[in-house]
Design an enzyme around this catalytic site. Sequence first.
Site, PDB file in Angstrom:
ATOM      1  N   GLY A  26     -13.520 -12.204 -18.453  1.00  0.00           N
ATOM      2  CA  GLY A  26     -13.985 -13.276 -17.588  1.00  0.00           C
ATOM      3  C   GLY A  26     -15.115 -12.765 -16.722  1.00  0.00           C
ATOM      4  O   GLY A  26     -14.987 -11.732 -16.064  1.00  0.00           O
ATOM      5  N   GLY A  68     -34.962  -3.753 -21.091  1.00  0.00           N
ATOM      6  CA  GLY A  68     -35.077  -3.769 -19.643  1.00  0.00           C
ATOM      7  C   GLY A  68     -34.968  -5.164 -19.068  1.00  0.00           C
ATOM      8  O   GLY A  68     -34.138  -5.968 -19.487  1.00  0.00           O
ATOM      9  N   ASN A 124     -14.966  -9.702 -13.937  1.00  0.00           N
ATOM     10  CA  ASN A 124     -15.720  -8.482 -14.252  1.00  0.00           C
ATOM     11  C   ASN A 124     -16.749  -8.173 -13.171  1.00  0.00           C
ATOM     12  O   ASN A 124     -16.908  -7.024 -12.740  1.00  0.00           O
ATOM     13  CB  ASN A 124     -16.436  -8.636 -15.593  1.00  0.00           C
ATOM     14  CG  ASN A 124     -15.501  -8.685 -16.774  1.00  0.00           C
ATOM     15  OD1 ASN A 124     -14.321  -8.353 -16.675  1.00  0.00           O
ATOM     16  ND2 ASN A 124     -16.016  -9.123 -17.905  1.00  0.00           N
ATOM     17  N   ASP A 126     -19.963   0.378 -26.754  1.00  0.00           N
ATOM     18  CA  ASP A 126     -19.493  -1.007 -26.655  1.00  0.00           C
ATOM     19  C   ASP A 126     -20.367  -1.710 -25.623  1.00  0.00           C
ATOM     20  O   ASP A 126     -20.359  -1.341 -24.444  1.00  0.00           O
ATOM     21  CB  ASP A 126     -18.026  -1.005 -26.221  1.00  0.00           C
ATOM     22  CG  ASP A 126     -17.411  -2.401 -26.144  1.00  0.00           C
ATOM     23  OD1 ASP A 126     -18.145  -3.390 -26.329  1.00  0.00           O
ATOM     24  OD2 ASP A 126     -16.200  -2.488 -25.884  1.00  0.00           O
ATOM     25  N   ASP A 137     -22.287  -8.016 -17.031  1.00  0.00           N
ATOM     26  CA  ASP A 137     -21.502  -8.183 -15.808  1.00  0.00           C
ATOM     27  C   ASP A 137     -21.646  -6.970 -14.896  1.00  0.00           C
ATOM     28  O   ASP A 137     -21.694  -7.097 -13.671  1.00  0.00           O
ATOM     29  CB  ASP A 137     -20.033  -8.411 -16.153  1.00  0.00           C
ATOM     30  CG  ASP A 137     -19.815  -9.724 -16.892  1.00  0.00           C
ATOM     31  OD1 ASP A 137     -20.627 -10.639 -16.721  1.00  0.00           O
ATOM     32  OD2 ASP A 137     -18.831  -9.815 -17.646  1.00  0.00           O
TER      33      ASP A 137
END
Length: 306
Positions: free
Chosen positions: A38, A223, A42, A245, A251
């Site tokens: 969520g 960037g 996060n 990952d 977030d």
Amino acid sequence: MRIAVVGSYGVGLTMRVPRVPAPGETLSGARFSSGHGGKGSNQAVAAARMGAQVSLLTAVGSDRFGTDALQLWADENVDAAHVRVADAATMVGVIMVDEQGENRIAIAPGALDTLTPDDVEGFADRIAGADLVVVSLEIPLPTALAALRTAHERGVPTLLNPAPATELPPEAWEWIDVVTPNAGEAHTLIGRTPDDDTDAAELVDALRARFTGTIVLTRGRHGALADDGTERLDLEPVAPERVVDTTGAGDSFTGALAVALARGDDLAGGLRLAAAAGAHTVGIAEVIPALPRPDDVAALLQGTQR
């Protein structure tokens, strides 16, 4: 630094499968994992780890997932006193990923659909006492807009992470001080299809035509391009040590940028901090374990200065 976050919490249930099963087929050999997710949660945890005092408004169910969420926020020093515990299931996303990396996702919003502008009104004291309010769009749009409007009316700066993106009513732009879309989200905000070949500068120009605040167009490994109405900054990426990952990198970027802005950093410095936070996150599997602390970000930034 006091930050109020209005957004989502959900659990990701991931099945990694050799292939997608056919209708009616039962397929063995999958690998399963689950984790907190969520965007609101996060971003709240990311900002708290970077040193901010964070209050969160979201909704969870009175189920095991909701209980686990409340424990997460207690462990991470996130104020969850106003989180709605609803008579509905906590949001769940079920993700099926095949060996080629293609995914299929189904989301059940559950408790998030019960989060209303009335909940924002109950959270108004946290908003009024914040240095910055962060809002994302995995919650009902009227609730997100109420949070932006409430902050604006109380003179508190706002940062909108427009994910998942939707076109906003014209008046909402007046309530936003910083907007942080990626390219696909920017296309949606300006009413264009995501496969449009508009380049980054043109996207920022199009956003500038309807928005007077600060635009941060995130570009992943390329960037970010930012424009505060006075100058345009083309931010070089911070190279990660490795890529494991990419989930949660956006977030992490948003949480770190929020901290920098809340403490009064200039935009260039805030973007550099945020880029380093995102770079750290991609090097560790799963979202919550990957969200950095100040020493993690400092180490990456020192490495880029050698």
